[in-house]
Design a protein around this motif. Structure first.
Motif, short mmCIF file in Angstrom:
data_model
loop_
_atom_site.label_atom_id
_atom_site.label_comp_id
_atom_site.label_asym_id
_atom_site.label_seq_id
_atom_site.Cartn_x
_atom_site.Cartn_y
_atom_site.Cartn_z
N ASP A 1 -1.18 6.72 9.42
CA ASP A 1 -2.23 6.46 10.40
C ASP A 1 -1.80 5.29 11.29
OD1 ASP A 1 -4.77 5.01 11.37
OD2 ASP A 1 -5.51 6.97 10.74
N ALA B 1 -3.05 8.87 5.36
CA ALA B 1 -3.39 7.44 5.31
C ALA B 1 -2.17 6.58 5.58
CB ALA B 1 -4.00 7.11 3.94
N ALA C 1 1.21 0.63 10.59
CA ALA C 1 0.64 0.53 11.94
C ALA C 1 1.36 -0.51 12.80
CB ALA C 1 -0.85 0.22 11.87
N ARG C 2 1.81 -1.60 12.23
CA ARG C 2 2.49 -2.65 12.99
C ARG C 2 3.99 -2.38 13.11
NH1 ARG C 2 1.55 -7.94 10.35
NH2 ARG C 2 2.72 -8.64 12.15
N ASP D 1 3.61 -6.95 6.08
CA ASP D 1 2.14 -6.90 5.99
C ASP D 1 1.59 -8.31 5.84
OD1 ASP D 1 2.12 -4.10 6.00
OD2 ASP D 1 2.29 -3.99 3.83
N VAL E 1 -3.44 3.37 13.20
CA VAL E 1 -4.40 2.27 13.36
C VAL E 1 -4.64 1.55 12.05
CG1 VAL E 1 -6.76 1.67 14.04
CG2 VAL E 1 -5.52 3.44 15.30
N THR E 2 -4.87 2.30 10.98
CA THR E 2 -5.24 1.67 9.71
C THR E 2 -4.18 1.79 8.62
OG1 THR E 2 -6.34 3.69 8.94
CG2 THR E 2 -7.70 2.09 10.15
N GLY E 3 -3.13 2.53 8.86
CA GLY E 3 -2.09 2.72 7.84
C GLY E 3 -1.21 1.49 7.67
N GLN F 1 0.83 -1.21 0.00
CA GLN F 1 0.00 0.00 0.00
C GLN F 1 0.86 1.25 0.00
OE1 GLN F 1 -3.01 2.53 2.79
NE2 GLN F 1 -2.96 0.36 3.19
#
Length: 150
Positions: free
Chosen positions: A106, A103, A113-114, A122, A108-110, A66
């Motif tokens: 982010d 985005a 995030a991890r 991912d 939480v949702t980007g 992404q």
């Protein structure tokens, strides 16, 4: 010999054809690829997320599908909009860079995030197999309109 303007014409056919050929030619890219753009330009335009901001960046951005897609989009928009001296960069920031960077970072949702404590790969979305025959190959439809339902 009279010029096209003297004859009441705005442009000659040759001028129009030349303009159309030049418009059809892709503009020369300033950067060779998205990596060069991110390394040479974006890294200096966008500050690191501040501690406590909640925003996340991963130095291995290229390993996130992404992120790679979004950053490639940001780069390609920059390449086109840099030719507009009036509103190009404003348009680039407001309509391309800012929303994609929000985005991307982010927490939480980007895609990063991890990666708060370091890069993590991912995981793809879980998918179930679709029933056989439910989808047809859209590439070979008789219609030239890719959105036609016939």
């Amino acid at each position: 010999m009279t010029s096209p303007r003297e004859e009441g014409q705005d442009e000659s056919l040759d001028d129009i054809l030349r303009d159309e050929e030049n418009a059809a030619r892709p503009a020369e890219l300033y950067y060779a690829n998205v990596l060069e753009f991110v390394s040479d330009r974006l890294a200096y335009l966008v500050p690191r997320p501040a501690p406590g901001s909640g925003r996340v960046w991963c130095p291995r951005w290229f390993a996130h599908a992404q992120a790679l897609s979004r950053l490639d989009s940001i780069w390609r928009a920059w390449e086109m909009l840099r030719f507009d001296p009036a509103l190009g960069m404003s348009n680039w920031w407001i309509h391309h860079a800012d929303p994609h960077l929000r985005a991307l970072t982010d927490p939480v949702t980007g895609p990063f995030a991890r990666c708060v404590g370091g890069h993590h790969n991912d995981e793809p979305l879980p998918l179930e197999a679709a029933p056989e025959g439910l989808f047809m190959d859209q590439r070979w439809l008789p219609s030239k309109d890719p959105f036609a339902l016939d």
